[in-house]
Design a protein around this motif. Structure first.
Motif, PDB file in Angstrom:
ATOM      1  N   GLY A 105       0.818  -1.214   0.000  1.00 60.93           N
ATOM      2  CA  GLY A 105       0.000   0.000   0.000  1.00 60.93           C
ATOM      3  C   GLY A 105       0.847   1.257   0.000  1.00 60.93           C
ATOM      4  O   GLY A 105       0.570   2.227  -0.731  1.00 60.93           O
ATOM      5  N   THR A 106       1.897   1.254   0.795  1.00 63.66           N
ATOM      6  CA  THR A 106       2.774   2.425   0.886  1.00 63.66           C
ATOM      7  C   THR A 106       3.522   2.653  -0.417  1.00 63.66           C
ATOM      8  O   THR A 106       3.587   3.779  -0.921  1.00 63.66           O
ATOM      9  CB  THR A 106       3.778   2.254   2.045  1.00 63.66           C
ATOM     10  N   PHE A 107       4.074   1.584  -0.998  1.00 67.51           N
ATOM     11  CA  PHE A 107       4.844   1.751  -2.232  1.00 67.51           C
ATOM     12  C   PHE A 107       3.940   2.086  -3.412  1.00 67.51           C
ATOM     13  O   PHE A 107       4.340   2.796  -4.330  1.00 67.51           O
ATOM     14  CB  PHE A 107       5.695   0.524  -2.511  1.00 67.51           C
ATOM     15  N   ASN A 108       2.715   1.580  -3.383  1.00 63.34           N
ATOM     16  CA  ASN A 108       1.743   1.936  -4.410  1.00 63.34           C
ATOM     17  C   ASN A 108       1.428   3.434  -4.314  1.00 63.34           C
ATOM     18  O   ASN A 108       1.371   4.134  -5.328  1.00 63.34           O
ATOM     19  CB  ASN A 108       0.479   1.099  -4.232  1.00 63.34           C
ATOM     20  N   PHE A 109       1.252   3.919  -3.101  1.00 55.66           N
ATOM     21  CA  PHE A 109       1.007   5.348  -2.873  1.00 55.66           C
ATOM     22  C   PHE A 109       2.209   6.177  -3.321  1.00 55.66           C
ATOM     23  O   PHE A 109       2.047   7.211  -3.978  1.00 55.66           O
ATOM     24  CB  PHE A 109       0.693   5.592  -1.392  1.00 55.66           C
ATOM     25  N   ALA A 110       3.407   5.715  -2.995  1.00 50.00           N
ATOM     26  CA  ALA A 110       4.623   6.435  -3.401  1.00 50.00           C
ATOM     27  C   ALA A 110       4.724   6.494  -4.921  1.00 50.00           C
ATOM     28  O   ALA A 110       5.094   7.531  -5.490  1.00 50.00           O
ATOM     29  CB  ALA A 110       5.864   5.768  -2.810  1.00 50.00           C
ATOM     30  N   ALA A 111       4.389   5.388  -5.600  1.00 52.56           N
ATOM     31  CA  ALA A 111       4.433   5.368  -7.067  1.00 52.56           C
ATOM     32  C   ALA A 111       3.397   6.318  -7.651  1.00 52.56           C
ATOM     33  O   ALA A 111       3.651   6.989  -8.658  1.00 52.56           O
ATOM     34  CB  ALA A 111       4.192   3.944  -7.577  1.00 52.56           C
ATOM     35  N   ASN A 112       2.255   6.399  -7.012  1.00 51.84           N
ATOM     36  CA  ASN A 112       1.183   7.285  -7.471  1.00 51.84           C
ATOM     37  C   ASN A 112       1.537   8.760  -7.268  1.00 51.84           C
ATOM     38  O   ASN A 112       1.148   9.608  -8.068  1.00 51.84           O
ATOM     39  CB  ASN A 112      -0.115   6.932  -6.743  1.00 51.84           C
ATOM     40  N   GLN A 113       2.282   9.076  -6.208  1.00 52.92           N
ATOM     41  CA  GLN A 113       2.637  10.454  -5.881  1.00 52.92           C
ATOM     42  C   GLN A 113       3.884  10.942  -6.620  1.00 52.92           C
ATOM     43  O   GLN A 113       4.129  12.134  -6.691  1.00 52.92           O
ATOM     44  CB  GLN A 113       2.870  10.606  -4.369  1.00 52.92           C
ATOM     45  N   PHE A 114       4.688  10.008  -7.116  1.00 49.67           N
ATOM     46  CA  PHE A 114       5.960  10.355  -7.740  1.00 49.67           C
ATOM     47  C   PHE A 114       5.747  11.369  -8.853  1.00 49.67           C
ATOM     48  O   PHE A 114       4.797  11.247  -9.611  1.00 49.67           O
ATOM     49  CB  PHE A 114       6.634   9.090  -8.297  1.00 49.67           C
ATOM     50  N   PRO A 115       6.556  12.420  -8.960  1.00 56.38           N
ATOM     51  CA  PRO A 115       7.881  12.625  -8.389  1.00 56.38           C
ATOM     52  C   PRO A 115       7.884  13.225  -6.975  1.00 56.38           C
ATOM     53  O   PRO A 115       8.942  13.388  -6.385  1.00 56.38           O
ATOM     54  CB  PRO A 115       8.556  13.573  -9.371  1.00 56.38           C
ATOM     55  N   LEU A 116       6.696  13.541  -6.459  1.00 52.14           N
ATOM     56  CA  LEU A 116       6.666  13.992  -5.069  1.00 52.14           C
ATOM     57  C   LEU A 116       7.036  12.826  -4.161  1.00 52.14           C
ATOM     58  O   LEU A 116       6.743  11.672  -4.467  1.00 52.14           O
ATOM     59  CB  LEU A 116       5.273  14.512  -4.709  1.00 52.14           C
ATOM     60  N   HIS A 117       7.680  13.138  -3.043  1.00 48.51           N
ATOM     61  CA  HIS A 117       8.081  12.106  -2.096  1.00 48.51           C
ATOM     62  C   HIS A 117       7.113  12.086  -0.928  1.00 48.51           C
ATOM     63  O   HIS A 117       6.691  13.136  -0.451  1.00 48.51           O
ATOM     64  CB  HIS A 117       9.496  12.381  -1.577  1.00 48.51           C
ATOM     65  N   ILE A 118       6.773  10.883  -0.502  1.00 49.24           N
ATOM     66  CA  ILE A 118       5.974  10.757   0.717  1.00 49.24           C
ATOM     67  C   ILE A 118       6.937  10.840   1.897  1.00 49.24           C
ATOM     68  O   ILE A 118       8.150  10.800   1.726  1.00 49.24           O
ATOM     69  CB  ILE A 118       5.143   9.449   0.730  1.00 49.24           C
TER      70      ILE A 118
END
Length: 182
Positions: A126-139
């Motif tokens: 879930g976290t990495f999916n969110f990070a991929a969705n937000q990229f290039p912004l960093h969580i």
């Protein structure tokens, strides 16, 4: 946890359900292998973070950068299959098998090891999916660290569960063989 324990007992007590869980696991693994292969061969970057042990933040963002936008879309699609049916399939199948072996050995039930693995997997994916969705912004780096710990917990509990499953199977097989000698 009670619902999952009840589910594992139900599957362990039913050969048709155990076979169905095993077939679901085999199909799920096959699809995951294909999706990972597609992701690696089409977008590069090597294995996705889900297959790493511990995830440094810099490495995660480097991976998301290397695979590009198309790779991030493919990664999120892979994660959809990971959430369902892959995670429940391995938890139910291996958990039920471990419960059967624990019962046969008259040992404490440790089938919850695969539930712990799945919970870690859910947090990580879930976290990495969110990070991929937000990229290039960093969580947040704390969130990535928590996901990294969940990833490590997933691999340790899954590995320990498989070792216990194999060990109990050997123990039970040898015990049955000795009982038939008398």
């Amino acid at each position: 946890m009670f619902i999952m324990t009840k589910l594992l007992k139900t599957v362990a007590d039913s050969k048709p359900l155990l076979i169905a869980a095993g077939l679901t696991e085999v199909i799920s693994v096959g699809v995951m292998i294909r999706r990972i292969g597609y992701l690696k061969s089409t977008f590069g970057g090597g294995n996705p973070p889900d297959l790493w042990f511990g995830i440094p933040e810099e490495k995660l963002y480097n991976y998301l950068d290397v695979i590009g936008n198309g790779g991030r879309v493919a990664y999120r699609k892979m994660n959809s299959w990971d959430f369902f049916p892959y995670m429940p399939a391995y938890m139910i199948f291996y958990g039920a098998l471990l419960l059967i072996q624990c019962r046969s050995a008259h040992a404490s039930d440790i089938s919850w090891l695969f539930l712990i693995a799945m919970i870690g997997d859910i947090i990580e994916t879930g976290t990495f999916n969110f990070a991929a969705n937000q990229f290039p912004l960093h969580i947040g780096s704390t969130i990535v660290r928590v996901a990294s710990i969940a990833n490590e917990l997933k691999w340790v509990s899954f590995g320990f569960g498989l070792i216990c499953l194999a060990g109990l199977f050997m123990h039970n097989s040898l015990r049955r063989a000795k009982a038939h000698q008398w």
